[in-house]
Motif scaffolding. Structure first.
Motif, mmCIF file in Angstrom:
data_model
loop_
_atom_site.group_PDB
_atom_site.id
_atom_site.type_symbol
_atom_site.label_atom_id
_atom_site.label_comp_id
_atom_site.label_asym_id
_atom_site.label_seq_id
_atom_site.Cartn_x
_atom_site.Cartn_y
_atom_site.Cartn_z
ATOM 1 N N LEU A 29 -3.857 9.466 -3.873
ATOM 2 C CA LEU A 29 -4.609 10.046 -2.756
ATOM 3 C C LEU A 29 -6.008 9.430 -2.661
ATOM 4 O O LEU A 29 -6.502 9.153 -1.560
ATOM 5 N N LEU A 30 -6.646 9.202 -3.808
ATOM 6 C CA LEU A 30 -7.976 8.567 -3.812
ATOM 7 C C LEU A 30 -7.907 7.145 -3.259
ATOM 8 O O LEU A 30 -8.753 6.725 -2.467
ATOM 9 N N LEU A 31 -6.864 6.431 -3.668
ATOM 10 C CA LEU A 31 -6.677 5.058 -3.193
ATOM 11 C C LEU A 31 -6.422 5.052 -1.683
ATOM 12 O O LEU A 31 -6.935 4.194 -0.959
ATOM 13 N N LYS A 32 -5.669 6.021 -1.228
ATOM 14 C CA LYS A 32 -5.349 6.128 0.206
ATOM 15 C C LYS A 32 -6.606 6.370 1.043
ATOM 16 O O LYS A 32 -6.755 5.826 2.135
ATOM 17 N N ARG A 33 -7.504 7.185 0.496
ATOM 18 C CA ARG A 33 -8.689 7.588 1.271
ATOM 19 C C ARG A 33 -9.802 6.542 1.262
ATOM 20 O O ARG A 33 -10.728 6.617 2.059
ATOM 21 N N ASP A 34 -9.731 5.589 0.347
ATOM 22 C CA ASP A 34 -10.791 4.577 0.246
ATOM 23 C C ASP A 34 -10.626 3.544 1.355
ATOM 24 O O ASP A 34 -9.737 2.700 1.315
ATOM 25 N N ARG A 35 -11.501 3.589 2.360
ATOM 26 C CA ARG A 35 -11.433 2.644 3.485
ATOM 27 C C ARG A 35 -12.417 1.495 3.320
ATOM 28 O O ARG A 35 -12.567 0.675 4.231
ATOM 29 N N THR A 36 -13.096 1.436 2.175
ATOM 30 C CA THR A 36 -14.120 0.391 1.999
ATOM 31 C C THR A 36 -13.497 -0.966 1.692
ATOM 32 O O THR A 36 -14.136 -1.992 1.860
ATOM 33 N N LYS A 37 -12.254 -0.955 1.198
ATOM 34 C CA LYS A 37 -11.590 -2.228 0.911
ATOM 35 C C LYS A 37 -10.093 -2.085 1.158
ATOM 36 O O LYS A 37 -9.569 -0.974 1.204
ATOM 37 N N TYR A 38 -9.437 -3.214 1.314
ATOM 38 C CA TYR A 38 -8.000 -3.155 1.563
ATOM 39 C C TYR A 38 -7.244 -2.796 0.284
ATOM 40 O O TYR A 38 -7.754 -2.951 -0.834
ATOM 41 N N ILE A 39 -6.038 -2.290 0.467
ATOM 42 C CA ILE A 39 -5.225 -1.865 -0.681
ATOM 43 C C ILE A 39 -4.567 -3.090 -1.318
ATOM 44 O O ILE A 39 -3.869 -3.852 -0.641
ATOM 45 N N ARG A 40 -4.786 -3.256 -2.610
ATOM 46 C CA ARG A 40 -4.261 -4.422 -3.315
ATOM 47 C C ARG A 40 -2.918 -4.101 -3.977
ATOM 48 O O ARG A 40 -2.709 -2.994 -4.485
ATOM 49 N N SER A 41 -2.053 -5.103 -3.998
ATOM 50 C CA SER A 41 -0.716 -4.927 -4.592
ATOM 51 C C SER A 41 -0.799 -4.488 -6.042
ATOM 52 O O SER A 41 -0.057 -3.604 -6.479
ATOM 53 N N PRO A 349 5.981 -6.877 7.527
ATOM 54 C CA PRO A 349 6.068 -7.260 6.112
ATOM 55 C C PRO A 349 4.851 -8.072 5.664
ATOM 56 O O PRO A 349 4.964 -9.157 5.110
ATOM 57 N N VAL A 350 3.689 -7.520 5.943
ATOM 58 C CA VAL A 350 2.422 -8.223 5.665
ATOM 59 C C VAL A 350 1.408 -7.219 5.130
ATOM 60 O O VAL A 350 1.292 -6.114 5.654
ATOM 61 N N SER A 351 0.655 -7.609 4.111
ATOM 62 C CA SER A 351 -0.394 -6.749 3.571
ATOM 63 C C SER A 351 -1.448 -6.474 4.635
ATOM 64 O O SER A 351 -1.706 -7.317 5.505
ATOM 65 N N GLU A 352 -2.075 -5.296 4.544
ATOM 66 C CA GLU A 352 -3.116 -4.977 5.536
ATOM 67 C C GLU A 352 -4.271 -5.978 5.464
ATOM 68 O O GLU A 352 -5.001 -6.160 6.436
ATOM 69 N N ALA A 353 -4.423 -6.668 4.330
ATOM 70 C CA ALA A 353 -5.480 -7.675 4.200
ATOM 71 C C ALA A 353 -5.234 -8.856 5.140
ATOM 72 O O ALA A 353 -6.169 -9.497 5.612
ATOM 73 N N LEU A 354 -3.956 -9.157 5.383
ATOM 74 C CA LEU A 354 -3.602 -10.293 6.253
ATOM 75 C C LEU A 354 -3.287 -9.865 7.689
ATOM 76 O O LEU A 354 -3.058 -10.727 8.552
ATOM 77 N N LEU A 355 -3.256 -8.561 7.937
ATOM 78 C CA LEU A 355 -2.886 -8.088 9.282
ATOM 79 C C LEU A 355 -3.784 -8.620 10.401
ATOM 80 O O LEU A 355 -3.283 -8.969 11.475
ATOM 81 N N PRO A 356 -5.117 -8.708 10.197
ATOM 82 C CA PRO A 356 -5.942 -9.262 11.289
ATOM 83 C C PRO A 356 -5.484 -10.667 11.701
ATOM 84 O O PRO A 356 -5.413 -10.978 12.891
ATOM 85 N N ILE A 357 -5.181 -11.525 10.708
ATOM 86 C CA ILE A 357 -4.705 -12.882 11.020
ATOM 87 C C ILE A 357 -3.328 -12.820 11.663
ATOM 88 O O ILE A 357 -3.059 -13.479 12.673
ATOM 89 N N TYR A 358 -2.452 -12.004 11.082
ATOM 90 C CA TYR A 358 -1.077 -11.871 11.592
ATOM 91 C C TYR A 358 -1.087 -11.389 13.045
ATOM 92 O O TYR A 358 -0.360 -11.917 13.893
ATOM 93 N N ASN A 359 -1.927 -10.389 13.336
ATOM 94 C CA ASN A 359 -1.986 -9.849 14.697
ATOM 95 C C ASN A 359 -2.544 -10.867 15.697
ATOM 96 O O ASN A 359 -2.095 -10.944 16.843
ATOM 97 N N GLN A 360 -3.530 -11.656 15.250
ATOM 98 C CA GLN A 360 -4.053 -12.713 16.131
ATOM 99 C C GLN A 360 -2.955 -13.718 16.471
ATOM 100 O O GLN A 360 -2.836 -14.162 17.617
ATOM 101 N N LEU A 361 -2.172 -14.062 15.455
ATOM 102 C CA LEU A 361 -1.081 -15.021 15.677
ATOM 103 C C LEU A 361 0.003 -14.434 16.577
ATOM 104 O O LEU A 361 0.582 -15.153 17.400
#
Length: 454
Positions: A29-41, A349-361
């Motif tokens: 739950l703490l990891l879910k609520r942290d919006r300061t950084k992306y969630i790492r595998s 099937p992409v990490s939220e860290a790469l979603l900005p690039i993926y969405n642009q593409l």
């Protein structure tokens, strides 16, 4: 977990596991609520490994025997639900843990479809396709994931398939001409329920829908649906009953005009807000959704759905809601579960860290396809903005990988494949433009060009 009615485990060893699972859940739950950084595998996998270890110990204690549900089971379910959504968030959508939350939502949807007796073949086809994909995931899961999780998912999937088959049998009772009528009635009653829950009630909108019901009613002969030879169609009674339900609902909706009694207004407002939020996310999900956010919506919906007694919502005095309130609240719950289901199956099937690039593409690809379908470009110069953007994204790679700090987020293959598709489309358009420019030259232009090159 939320109610003291769920007893604590009697076995001291289970109590110890409950304590450790509670810590895991709180960390999730703490990891879910942290919006300061992306969630790492690696953060997710650490907690997943801890969860699997506790499940292993629990299985050894119970040895296949379980004396009823206790608090431990509730916390374990929350942990699996959260881990499942985390797997979607980090882009591991095709792995077994990601399927857990999806099977929960599918089960809820099927329960509601069966209860309401309002479903279309499109509803069932979508769920059937999703369960087919889960089949493939589970076949390849045994070597990678906990046997307990794989077995649990297999049982949940089998239950969903059984429920789906029962619903399918009901539609199979209809002759083909009646299936189209049935689908139309389902669409009308859903549109009516939507109109009934809008911020501003529109009488004319509901009256138009009621007029469509009257048209279908007028097409019947002596209260039956018949073929060209006057023979009653198979399933006529089923569709006729649905038509009566729709007409009755239209009269109730027009009479009540979206007014909910005070005793149920708080519950209604909560459900309206959830529905509206999920609707907003579904429109902008590519840019705004973190799948773990769905957990809070699910918890709230589950709590309201499970508060019913014998299927009915009760007021503070324990009196059941009238039909209008009952149907309105259930519609909002079902609609919200439907949005959650859509958002889950749309998860990339992409990490939220790469979603900005993926969405642009994704946007670039859509634009390039649109340009291609509308006849291409008249000159190579028109492709410069696309080429520059593609090259800038390509230059972000380090040794062929998209890095975020020192991390290599999940979904590298998906992003690279999409980038390659965009480059291919751009190349096709450039070649076509060059050929068009070449063929448009006059003989004198071509002679000058040849002399210049000589």
């Amino acid at each position: 977990m939320d109610t003291p009615a769920v007893p604590m485990p009697k076995d001291e060893r289970e109590r110890q596991i409950l304590d450790r699972l509670t810590v895991i859940r709180d960390n999730l739950l703490l990891l879910k609520r942290d919006r300061t950084k992306y969630i790492r595998s690696q953060d997710v996998m650490t907690l997943y490994d801890q969860l699997v270890e506790q499940v292993k110990q629990l299985n050894e204690i119970r040895k296949g025997e379980h004396q009823g549900e206790n608090r431990l089971d509730k916390v374990l379910e929350s942990c699996f639900q959260l881990i499942s959504l985390f797997f979607m968030t980090i882009g591991r959508t095709t792995e077994a843990p990601a399927a857990y939350a999806l099977t929960s939502t599918i089960k809820r949807l099927l329960d509601h479809l069966a209860e309401a007796r309002l479903f279309s073949s499109k509803d069932l086809d979508s769920i059937s396709n999703t369960l087919g994909k889960l089949d493939d995931i589970l076949k390849n899961a045994e070597s990678k994931h906990s046997p307990y999780l794989v077995e649990l998912l297999a049982k949940r999937e089998a239950l969903c398939k059984s429920m789906l088959d029962n619903l399918r049998k009901q539609l199979d009772q209809l002759d083909e001409p009646l299936q189209a009528v049935y689908e139309k009635l389902i669409s009308i009653i859903r549109s009516m329920s939507l109109a009934n829950t809008k911020a501003k009630f529109s009488t004319s909108e509901v009256q138009k829908l009621k007029a469509k019901l009257k048209e279908i009613d007028d097409s019947m002969v002596d209260g039956k649906f018949v073929d060209g030879e006057g023979k009653e169609l198979r399933g006529s009674g089923l569709v006729s009953d649905l038509l009566k339900r729709c007409l009755k609902w239209s009269d109730i909706v027009l009479e009540r005009q979206g007014e909910i009694p005070e005793a149920f207004r708080d519950k209604y407002n909560v459900l309206i807000n959830i529905r509206n939020e999920l609707e907003k996310i579904s429109i902008t999900q590519a840019w705004s959704l973190r799948e773990t956010d769905l957990y809070d919506f699910q918890r709230e919906l589950d709590k309201i759905d499970e508060s019913r007694v014998d299927g009915n919502f009760l007021d503070q005095d324990g009196k059941p809601a009238e039909l209008y309130v009952q149907r309105t609240l259930l519609y909002l719950i079902r609609r919200s579960y439907g949005y959650i289901y859509y958002l889950m199956i749309s998860s990339e099937p992409v990490s939220e860290a790469l979603l900005p690039i993926y969405n642009q593409l994704q946007t670039l690809k859509r634009c390039l396809i649109e340009v291609k379908n509308s006849g291409g470009v008249s000159s190579v110069r028109e492709l410069y903005p696309y080429s520059m953007k593609l090259n800038s994204i390509d230059n972000m790679r380090v040794d062929g990988k998209f890095m975020v700090g020192n991390d290599i987020p999940e979904g590298q293959g998906s992003v690279s494949e999409l980038l390659a598709e965009c480059f291919d489309l751009n190349y096709e358009l450039r070649v076509a433009a060059e050929e068009r420019e070449e063929s448009a030259k006059t003989p004198d232009d071509q002679q000058e060009s040849e002399q210049g090159s000589a």
